[in-house]
Motif scaffolding. Structure first.
Motif, PDB file in Angstrom:
ATOM      1  N   ARG A 130       0.816  -1.217   0.000  1.00 35.92           N
ATOM      2  CA  ARG A 130       0.000   0.000   0.000  1.00 35.92           C
ATOM      3  C   ARG A 130       0.848   1.265   0.000  1.00 35.92           C
ATOM      4  O   ARG A 130       0.534   2.232  -0.707  1.00 35.92           O
ATOM      5  CB  ARG A 130      -0.926   0.019   1.209  1.00 35.92           C
ATOM      6  N   TYR A 131       1.927   1.290   0.775  1.00 43.37           N
ATOM      7  CA  TYR A 131       2.684   2.531   0.966  1.00 43.37           C
ATOM      8  C   TYR A 131       4.035   2.541   0.263  1.00 43.37           C
ATOM      9  O   TYR A 131       4.676   3.592   0.194  1.00 43.37           O
ATOM     10  CB  TYR A 131       2.880   2.803   2.462  1.00 43.37           C
ATOM     11  N   GLY A 132       4.495   1.393  -0.218  1.00 41.13           N
ATOM     12  CA  GLY A 132       5.745   1.344  -0.954  1.00 41.13           C
ATOM     13  C   GLY A 132       6.991   1.336  -0.101  1.00 41.13           C
ATOM     14  O   GLY A 132       8.107   1.417  -0.632  1.00 41.13           O
ATOM     15  N   VAL A 133       6.856   1.239   1.217  1.00 36.85           N
ATOM     16  CA  VAL A 133       8.003   1.253   2.122  1.00 36.85           C
ATOM     17  C   VAL A 133       8.374  -0.184   2.467  1.00 36.85           C
ATOM     18  O   VAL A 133       7.505  -0.985   2.842  1.00 36.85           O
ATOM     19  CB  VAL A 133       7.695   2.048   3.400  1.00 36.85           C
ATOM     20  N   ALA A 134       9.648  -0.515   2.352  1.00 34.45           N
ATOM     21  CA  ALA A 134      10.106  -1.883   2.582  1.00 34.45           C
ATOM     22  C   ALA A 134       9.652  -2.389   3.949  1.00 34.45           C
ATOM     23  O   ALA A 134       9.825  -1.717   4.963  1.00 34.45           O
ATOM     24  CB  ALA A 134      11.620  -1.950   2.479  1.00 34.45           C
ATOM     25  N   GLN A 250      11.205   6.304  -1.594  1.00 29.80           N
ATOM     26  CA  GLN A 250      11.071   5.870  -2.979  1.00 29.80           C
ATOM     27  C   GLN A 250      10.989   4.353  -3.024  1.00 29.80           C
ATOM     28  O   GLN A 250      11.947   3.649  -2.670  1.00 29.80           O
ATOM     29  CB  GLN A 250      12.248   6.378  -3.809  1.00 29.80           C
ATOM     30  N   SER A 251       9.853   3.860  -3.461  1.00 29.59           N
ATOM     31  CA  SER A 251       9.602   2.423  -3.485  1.00 29.59           C
ATOM     32  C   SER A 251      10.619   1.700  -4.362  1.00 29.59           C
ATOM     33  O   SER A 251      10.975   2.177  -5.446  1.00 29.59           O
ATOM     34  CB  SER A 251       8.191   2.153  -4.009  1.00 29.59           C
ATOM     35  N   GLY A 252      11.088   0.555  -3.859  1.00 30.18           N
ATOM     36  CA  GLY A 252      12.001  -0.269  -4.632  1.00 30.18           C
ATOM     37  C   GLY A 252      13.453   0.136  -4.543  1.00 30.18           C
ATOM     38  O   GLY A 252      14.322  -0.538  -5.111  1.00 30.18           O
ATOM     39  N   GLN A 253      13.756   1.237  -3.832  1.00 24.59           N
ATOM     40  CA  GLN A 253      15.140   1.676  -3.693  1.00 24.59           C
ATOM     41  C   GLN A 253      15.646   1.383  -2.288  1.00 24.59           C
ATOM     42  O   GLN A 253      14.888   1.326  -1.328  1.00 24.59           O
ATOM     43  CB  GLN A 253      15.264   3.172  -3.996  1.00 24.59           C
ATOM     44  N   ALA A 263      25.395  -4.854   0.181  1.00 27.87           N
ATOM     45  CA  ALA A 263      24.336  -4.034   0.776  1.00 27.87           C
ATOM     46  C   ALA A 263      24.309  -2.629   0.200  1.00 27.87           C
ATOM     47  O   ALA A 263      23.257  -1.984   0.159  1.00 27.87           O
ATOM     48  CB  ALA A 263      24.516  -3.965   2.301  1.00 27.87           C
ATOM     49  N   ALA A 264      25.459  -2.140  -0.271  1.00 34.82           N
ATOM     50  CA  ALA A 264      25.516  -0.775  -0.810  1.00 34.82           C
ATOM     51  C   ALA A 264      24.921  -0.671  -2.204  1.00 34.82           C
ATOM     52  O   ALA A 264      24.594   0.423  -2.663  1.00 34.82           O
ATOM     53  CB  ALA A 264      26.962  -0.283  -0.832  1.00 34.82           C
ATOM     54  N   GLY A 265      24.764  -1.802  -2.892  1.00 35.60           N
ATOM     55  CA  GLY A 265      24.224  -1.765  -4.240  1.00 35.60           C
ATOM     56  C   GLY A 265      25.237  -1.192  -5.224  1.00 35.60           C
ATOM     57  O   GLY A 265      26.386  -0.894  -4.891  1.00 35.60           O
ATOM     58  N   SER A 266      24.792  -0.990  -6.451  1.00 35.41           N
ATOM     59  CA  SER A 266      25.693  -0.511  -7.504  1.00 35.41           C
ATOM     60  C   SER A 266      25.330   0.880  -8.006  1.00 35.41           C
ATOM     61  O   SER A 266      26.042   1.452  -8.826  1.00 35.41           O
ATOM     62  CB  SER A 266      25.677  -1.496  -8.680  1.00 35.41           C
ATOM     63  N   ALA A 267      24.224   1.441  -7.509  1.00 28.66           N
ATOM     64  CA  ALA A 267      23.827   2.781  -7.962  1.00 28.66           C
ATOM     65  C   ALA A 267      24.735   3.838  -7.345  1.00 28.66           C
ATOM     66  O   ALA A 267      25.392   3.614  -6.330  1.00 28.66           O
ATOM     67  CB  ALA A 267      22.383   3.042  -7.569  1.00 28.66           C
ATOM     68  N   THR A 268      24.771   4.993  -7.992  1.00 27.45           N
ATOM     69  CA  THR A 268      25.575   6.101  -7.475  1.00 27.45           C
ATOM     70  C   THR A 268      24.904   6.678  -6.233  1.00 27.45           C
ATOM     71  O   THR A 268      23.743   7.084  -6.285  1.00 27.45           O
ATOM     72  CB  THR A 268      25.718   7.205  -8.521  1.00 27.45           C
TER      73      THR A 268
END
Length: 386
Positions: A130-134, A250-253, A263-268
């Protein structure tokens, strides 16, 4: 000026992390182990407070509070001297991130968090949809704020907020909280006897102050009440997700993660933080700022984020923290606590965090052997206890 969910420092939390003892037990709630309130958090006679309440009621009526609600709200309410004492005696100090995470993401908090997530998985996934929060992030906030509902607080909110409004140190702020608490009663979300929280008026599973409750609380289970006090945490958890969503989540981020790990991911990242010199570095993204809207502290936001990763199955921080200002590592500090406790000087925990209880134990030991009772840890003290 923007105001966070708390809007003021009550000594955290959840934990009460800025005012925790060495075992990480929050000093926010102030109830005894049997759940009873100490005497100084029970109403006591105070004529000046009574006069203040009488003068306040017309102001409350002018803001839409009915006489019926005022009668219910103040029935049995009164001046709480312990609230004023705690408000004036808050210890102001900053913990290192290493100390903070030793409490916020302790193995006990991680294991309890995984168990709580498993129990409420369906509800948490529905909230996420509903809210997009993990869901893991919502669970982590729950863990930091009230130890997954175990430490919600049982101080009457009307008494607490009216006492602090009367006391005057932050009178205008707490009068707003008192009005908001009365509006909660006016709406019928909770009974007067059920309107309880911390000594400073933070309420429910995720410790909303009354004004933030008014702005963000939701009725997730559809029973007509926004019940953050219930044993069922659904409304509290959904309210937390709603708050974070409105704060820019931001949902999904990701929130971020330790640099050099998956855990840090690959995005800037938006930025890279290194709270402790020589310690781990963290890549953080925009969702990190949404968590900081809940509590405006880098350590808190890293604590929530890292705890959420651990709940999801991730591992501990990989990089090592350096020695503290006394030249001791966290393992040294744990050994010091263990040795003191074994000698009969109980530190009330062996988490490596040198808080008030550990300092008291150190001072007692120092005094017992004829040393200056500084309460400070040291390598020499650790060696002496070996």
């Amino acid at each position: 000026m923007s105001i966070s969910r708390r809007g003021f420092t009550i000594g955290l939390a959840a934990l009460g992390l800025s005012a925790c003892d060495s075992a990480g037990r929050g000093q926010v709630f102030a109830s005894r182990s049997d759940g009873a309130l100490p005497d100084d958090l029970r109403p006591q006679s105070n004529g000046a407070y009574d006069a203040w309440v009488a003068a306040f009621k017309p102001r409350a009526r002018a803001q839409g509070i009915s006489d019926s609600t005022l009668r219910r709200g103040f029935a049995g309410a009164g001046y709480l001297p312990g609230v004023v004492k705690r408000d004036r005696n808050q210890t102001e100090f900053s913990r290192t991130l290493e100390d903070y995470l030793a409490i916020a993401a302790s193995e006990e908090r991680v294991s309890k968090g995984r168990a709580a997530f498993a129990r409420h998985r369906d509800t948490l996934r529905q909230i996420e949809a509903r809210y997009g929060v993990a869901a893991e992030v919502v669970t982590a906030v729950w863990g930091l704020e009230s130890f997954y509902g175990e430490r919600r607080g049982n101080v009457p909110v009307i008494s607490a907020t009216s006492t602090l409004a009367f006391d005057g140190r932050r009178g205008a702020f707490f009068e707003k909280q008192l009005i908001a608490a009365l509006k909660i009663l006016e709406r019928g979300d909770v009974s007067a006897s059920g309107l309880t929280g911390s000594w400073a008026g933070a309420m429910g599973h995720t410790q909303f102050i009354p004004t933030s409750y008014q702005a963000f609380a939701v009725d997730f289970n559809g029973d007509g009440r926004r019940d953050i006090w219930s044993e069922n945490p659904a409304d509290s958890l959904a309210s937390t997700a709603a708050y974070l969503a409105k704060s820019g989540w931001q949902s999904g981020q990701k929130w971020g993660g330790e640099m050099g790990t998956p855990a840090a991911g690959s995005a800037t990242p938006v930025s890279v933080l290194q709270p402790d010199a020589g310690g781990p570095r963290f890549a953080v993204f925009r969702n990190f700022q949404a968590i900081k809207r809940y509590n405006n502290s880098d350590n808190y936001a890293i604590g929530v984020g890292h705890l959420s990763d651990r709940i999801a199955g991730g591992g501990p921080i990989q990089a090592k923290f350096g020695p503290d200002r006394y030249g001791l590592t966290i393992d040294d500090r744990k050994a010091l606590q263990q040795r003191l406790t074994a000698r009969g000087f109980d530190t009330d925990g062996t988490d490596g965090v040198i808080g008030p209880n550990s300092r008291k134990a150190i001072a007692a030991y120092q005094q017992s052997v004829g040393l200056s009772a500084t309460g400070d840890p040291s390598r020499a003290l650790l060696d002496r206890l070996s």
